[in-house]
Design a protein around this motif. Structure first.
Motif, PDB file in Angstrom:
ATOM      1  N   VAL A 106       0.843  -1.194   0.000  1.00 39.02           N
ATOM      2  CA  VAL A 106       0.000   0.000   0.000  1.00 39.02           C
ATOM      3  C   VAL A 106       0.880   1.247   0.000  1.00 39.02           C
ATOM      4  O   VAL A 106       0.608   2.210  -0.733  1.00 39.02           O
ATOM      5  CB  VAL A 106      -0.925  -0.013   1.237  1.00 39.02           C
ATOM      6  N   ALA A 107       1.940   1.216   0.796  1.00 39.26           N
ATOM      7  CA  ALA A 107       2.836   2.375   0.889  1.00 39.26           C
ATOM      8  C   ALA A 107       3.435   2.704  -0.484  1.00 39.26           C
ATOM      9  O   ALA A 107       3.546   3.869  -0.864  1.00 39.26           O
ATOM     10  CB  ALA A 107       3.957   2.087   1.898  1.00 39.26           C
ATOM     11  N   LEU A 109       2.116   2.102  -3.429  1.00 32.30           N
ATOM     12  CA  LEU A 109       1.081   2.696  -4.278  1.00 32.30           C
ATOM     13  C   LEU A 109       0.856   4.158  -3.908  1.00 32.30           C
ATOM     14  O   LEU A 109       0.682   5.010  -4.773  1.00 32.30           O
ATOM     15  CB  LEU A 109      -0.244   1.919  -4.150  1.00 32.30           C
ATOM     16  N   GLU A 110       0.872   4.441  -2.607  1.00 32.83           N
ATOM     17  CA  GLU A 110       0.624   5.810  -2.159  1.00 32.83           C
ATOM     18  C   GLU A 110       1.773   6.754  -2.534  1.00 32.83           C
ATOM     19  O   GLU A 110       1.576   7.952  -2.639  1.00 32.83           O
ATOM     20  CB  GLU A 110       0.390   5.825  -0.636  1.00 32.83           C
ATOM     21  N   ARG A 126      -9.224  12.435   1.303  1.00 28.42           N
ATOM     22  CA  ARG A 126      -9.057  11.148   1.986  1.00 28.42           C
ATOM     23  C   ARG A 126      -9.951  10.076   1.375  1.00 28.42           C
ATOM     24  O   ARG A 126      -9.821   8.904   1.693  1.00 28.42           O
ATOM     25  CB  ARG A 126      -9.389  11.289   3.484  1.00 28.42           C
ATOM     26  N   ASP A 127     -10.912  10.502   0.559  1.00 31.70           N
ATOM     27  CA  ASP A 127     -11.899   9.538   0.061  1.00 31.70           C
ATOM     28  C   ASP A 127     -11.509   8.936  -1.281  1.00 31.70           C
ATOM     29  O   ASP A 127     -12.297   8.914  -2.222  1.00 31.70           O
ATOM     30  CB  ASP A 127     -13.284  10.208  -0.028  1.00 31.70           C
ATOM     31  N   ILE A 128     -10.293   8.451  -1.352  1.00 36.49           N
ATOM     32  CA  ILE A 128      -9.836   7.806  -2.583  1.00 36.49           C
ATOM     33  C   ILE A 128     -10.506   6.443  -2.698  1.00 36.49           C
ATOM     34  O   ILE A 128     -10.404   5.632  -1.782  1.00 36.49           O
ATOM     35  CB  ILE A 128      -8.309   7.557  -2.524  1.00 36.49           C
ATOM     36  N   PRO A 129     -11.196   6.196  -3.804  1.00 34.69           N
ATOM     37  CA  PRO A 129     -11.719   4.831  -3.971  1.00 34.69           C
ATOM     38  C   PRO A 129     -10.548   3.848  -4.012  1.00 34.69           C
ATOM     39  O   PRO A 129      -9.505   4.142  -4.599  1.00 34.69           O
ATOM     40  CB  PRO A 129     -12.438   4.877  -5.326  1.00 34.69           C
ATOM     41  N   ALA A 130     -10.726   2.709  -3.366  1.00 34.62           N
ATOM     42  CA  ALA A 130      -9.651   1.707  -3.340  1.00 34.62           C
ATOM     43  C   ALA A 130      -9.261   1.303  -4.761  1.00 34.62           C
ATOM     44  O   ALA A 130      -8.089   1.083  -5.050  1.00 34.62           O
ATOM     45  CB  ALA A 130     -10.097   0.488  -2.525  1.00 34.62           C
ATOM     46  N   GLY A 131     -10.266   1.264  -5.638  1.00 36.67           N
ATOM     47  CA  GLY A 131      -9.981   0.911  -7.026  1.00 36.67           C
ATOM     48  C   GLY A 131      -9.044   1.912  -7.687  1.00 36.67           C
ATOM     49  O   GLY A 131      -8.222   1.552  -8.528  1.00 36.67           O
ATOM     50  N   LEU A 133      -6.704   3.785  -6.089  1.00 35.74           N
ATOM     51  CA  LEU A 133      -5.350   3.560  -5.554  1.00 35.74           C
ATOM     52  C   LEU A 133      -4.698   2.348  -6.227  1.00 35.74           C
ATOM     53  O   LEU A 133      -3.494   2.333  -6.475  1.00 35.74           O
ATOM     54  CB  LEU A 133      -5.411   3.327  -4.036  1.00 35.74           C
ATOM     55  N   CYS A 134      -5.521   1.354  -6.534  1.00 38.59           N
ATOM     56  CA  CYS A 134      -4.984   0.099  -7.090  1.00 38.59           C
ATOM     57  C   CYS A 134      -4.851   0.120  -8.609  1.00 38.59           C
ATOM     58  O   CYS A 134      -4.371  -0.848  -9.192  1.00 38.59           O
ATOM     59  CB  CYS A 134      -5.868  -1.075  -6.684  1.00 38.59           C
TER      60      CYS A 134
ATOM     61  N   LEU B 101     -14.194  -2.558  -5.643  1.00 39.07           N
ATOM     62  CA  LEU B 101     -13.109  -1.688  -5.151  1.00 39.07           C
ATOM     63  C   LEU B 101     -13.414  -0.214  -5.420  1.00 39.07           C
ATOM     64  O   LEU B 101     -12.900   0.670  -4.742  1.00 39.07           O
ATOM     65  CB  LEU B 101     -11.772  -2.073  -5.804  1.00 39.07           C
ATOM     66  N   ASN B 102     -14.259   0.045  -6.421  1.00 37.99           N
ATOM     67  CA  ASN B 102     -14.610   1.427  -6.740  1.00 37.99           C
ATOM     68  C   ASN B 102     -15.675   2.000  -5.806  1.00 37.99           C
ATOM     69  O   ASN B 102     -15.971   3.185  -5.871  1.00 37.99           O
ATOM     70  CB  ASN B 102     -15.080   1.520  -8.190  1.00 37.99           C
ATOM     71  N   VAL B 104     -15.554   1.524  -2.379  1.00 37.79           N
ATOM     72  CA  VAL B 104     -14.999   1.557  -1.019  1.00 37.79           C
ATOM     73  C   VAL B 104     -13.805   2.492  -1.027  1.00 37.79           C
ATOM     74  O   VAL B 104     -13.003   2.442  -1.970  1.00 37.79           O
ATOM     75  CB  VAL B 104     -14.474   0.169  -0.583  1.00 37.79           C
ATOM     76  N   VAL B 106     -10.162   3.938   0.456  1.00 41.91           N
ATOM     77  CA  VAL B 106      -8.971   3.428   1.130  1.00 41.91           C
ATOM     78  C   VAL B 106      -9.072   3.691   2.637  1.00 41.91           C
ATOM     79  O   VAL B 106      -8.767   2.822   3.462  1.00 41.91           O
ATOM     80  CB  VAL B 106      -7.704   4.098   0.554  1.00 41.91           C
TER      81      VAL B 106
END
Lengths: 345, 345
Positions: A106-107, A109-110, A126-131, A133-134, B101-102, B104, B106
């Motif tokens: 994760v680090a 990717l960030e 702060r509301d980055i969708p996990a998708g 980030l990935c 993932l989109n 949710v 992070v």
């Protein structure tokens, strides 16, 4: 076909969030039309990636799969030479992404500068969708699934290829041999075409773009609104060419370089009005876009053909990406339901 | 088959990182054998999830797919009643994960108390694999793909079901109708069985587990080593039953509750030696495990059958999970390569 297989493999494509514009034409499309004769080229209609920041507007993402495909065909992408495929039709990409996510922290990717900048630009906070980030991992899946060695990217996107190659090395190390291949980022010589308002980014949503599908009227109006030299009030005044969008576009689209140089000299000296330069640019753009618009309209009238292109291209891409997935699965030693002999305790 | 389809759907399973032990038997397996008569039960051999913290030991993950399957069959899971399936054989799960993932952020994943605790327990520090951070989303894909409404979890895992239901609500809201169903976390009444050393967690890697495949000798030795009351030095001394692993196990496995109550009373009074209690527990465990071990060995001698169970179960699970994926794709309005009519601009 065998000769084609030995060509260097190029993967490129577009997120399907809107129809393409002149910026895409200069920055990538023109190049792709040329590369399809020398490379094995895959064009990915990246609808899954588009969802990483358009999850709340999937209709737009879906609609633009066809719009972008029409743009490809209109500029001269030949489906006999280039494989045009739809990302959401390639499940191997999702499976590879899931595997690769275990080889990236994760680090890491960030820390990715492209992601940092894009998070800032999109105002995710702060509301980055996990998708989102990935998505560099998903992109690594795209690139490696096709075993692409050449990936054209904007200069701000080179870190994404670095991320891909890190994953390639880690997965190969785990497998113990080079199943995946590293890719090279190719940054186009032509810089980014500014919007008609002079802003660095041409974008449909900013209203500063000239779409490949623009009507003659839209082209005319866009050129009229184009940012020039704000201090060049009368034709007789000396004007500035640098940052003057009309000249930037002439540099990009007018093939008569000598004539453009001559115009620039006259503009700098004074005695050349904006209207005259704009008339020339408009003529150039109308000439460029008329056949593209015509071909685009013709393809749009034959939706069955376009769908068939996407079906066939995605089918061919599925075979390639599934083969890579199976190699990675076998290399890592995942459980095989099809194995002939079962070793049990 | 129709009657079975109307039963409540239960999804459960195990990460395939090692063979199962008595803790699994008490905490879940016994229950699953009962539930297969009243529920439509899917047992997921979670090899993809196991990779999220075992990416550097995929061999172990692969090997234990069969080991855990043997444990299931040995305790009486009936593949005619329960669908046993291999996670990596279900690509729809990866595709659903990519879509979810989109929905949710992070930040939300990082706040998950289960993940926080597991990150701490695994000593990941800043080097959390992205796959590990995202595994609650993958788990949401598992649960929703089967449309499970009942999910048995340890009490520390209830937040994972909360996360799943959040995703369900977000995706349903985006789609505009309830394609996905919310699940209920069912926390088993029986608490976690301690290891033979008295530690809260029984685990093969800690050497404090009694495997379902243990030999009679291993069972005998494990009971001998079992933690009792360290202050109970002579048989005549009064002893403590609470926290005394031998009694905890008698409570869990000895069906003669009256006899156990009587033993406890004698132990508390003084006059009952550890050896005698251990002899009784050993007899109970030998009786319990002998038929399980025998059946396990018989299945292990027939690997073709076990593989066939996994193939058939995974095939049936594939149909279910693909159907859900197609519903979600259609609901969100993803591009359909199979659509009959193409609407182009």
């Amino acid at each position: 076909m065998n000769a084609a297989a030995e060509r260097p493999v190029i993967l490129t494509g577009d997120r399907t969030t809107g129809p393409l514009h002149l910026g895409h034409y200069v920055g990538s499309l023109k190049n792709r039309v040329r590369l399809q004769d020398t490379h094995r080229q895959f064009l990915l209609l990246a609808d899954m990636q588009a969802l990483t920041d358009h999850a709340h507007d999937p209709d737009r993402v879906c609609r633009n799969v066809v719009e972008v495909a029409l743009d490809y065909l209109a500029v001269g992408i030949d489906p006999e030479k280039t494989i045009i495929c739809v990302q959401s039709g390639l499940p191997a990409l999702a499976e590879l992404t899931m595997l690769y996510l275990n080889f990236v922290t994760v680090a890491r990717l960030e820390r990715n500068p492209t992601i940092k900048e894009e998070i800032r630009a999109r105002g995710f906070g702060r509301d980055i969708p996990a998708g989102f980030l990935c998505y560099p991992v998903a992109q690594a899946a795209d690139i490696t699934a096709f075993k692409a060695t050449v990936v054209p990217v904007g200069e701000d996107q080179a870190p994404l290829i670095e991320q891909t190659n890190e994953i390639v090395r880690r997965v190969n190390r785990q497998i113990g041999r080079d199943v995946l291949v590293e890719a090279e980022a190719v940054i186009p010589r032509v810089g980014r075409l500014p919007g008609i308002d002079g802003k660095a980014k041409m974008s449909k949503s900013q209203g500063n773009a000239i779409l490949l599908s623009s009507s003659p009227d839209e082209i005319r109006q866009a050129v009229q609104r184009m940012y020039t030299d704000p201090n060049h009030l009368r034709a007789s005044d000396p004007g500035t060419v640098e940052g003057n969008v009309v000249f930037t576009y002439l540099d990009a689209f007018d093939e008569d370089e000598a004539a453009v140089a001559e115009l620039k000299a006259r503009y700098r000296r004074g005695g050349l009005g904006d209207m005259e330069v704009k008339r020339r640019l408009e003529a150039v753009l109308q000439d460029l876009l008329a056949p593209i618009r015509e071909r685009r309209a013709a393809y749009a009238r034959d939706p069955a053909y376009v769908l068939d292109v996407l079906r066939q291209g995605t089918g061919r891409a599925r075979a390639v990406t599934e083969a890579t997935l199976q190699e990675v699965r076998a290399g890592l030693g995942l459980f095989r339901l099809d194995r002939p002999v079962l070793q049990a305790s």
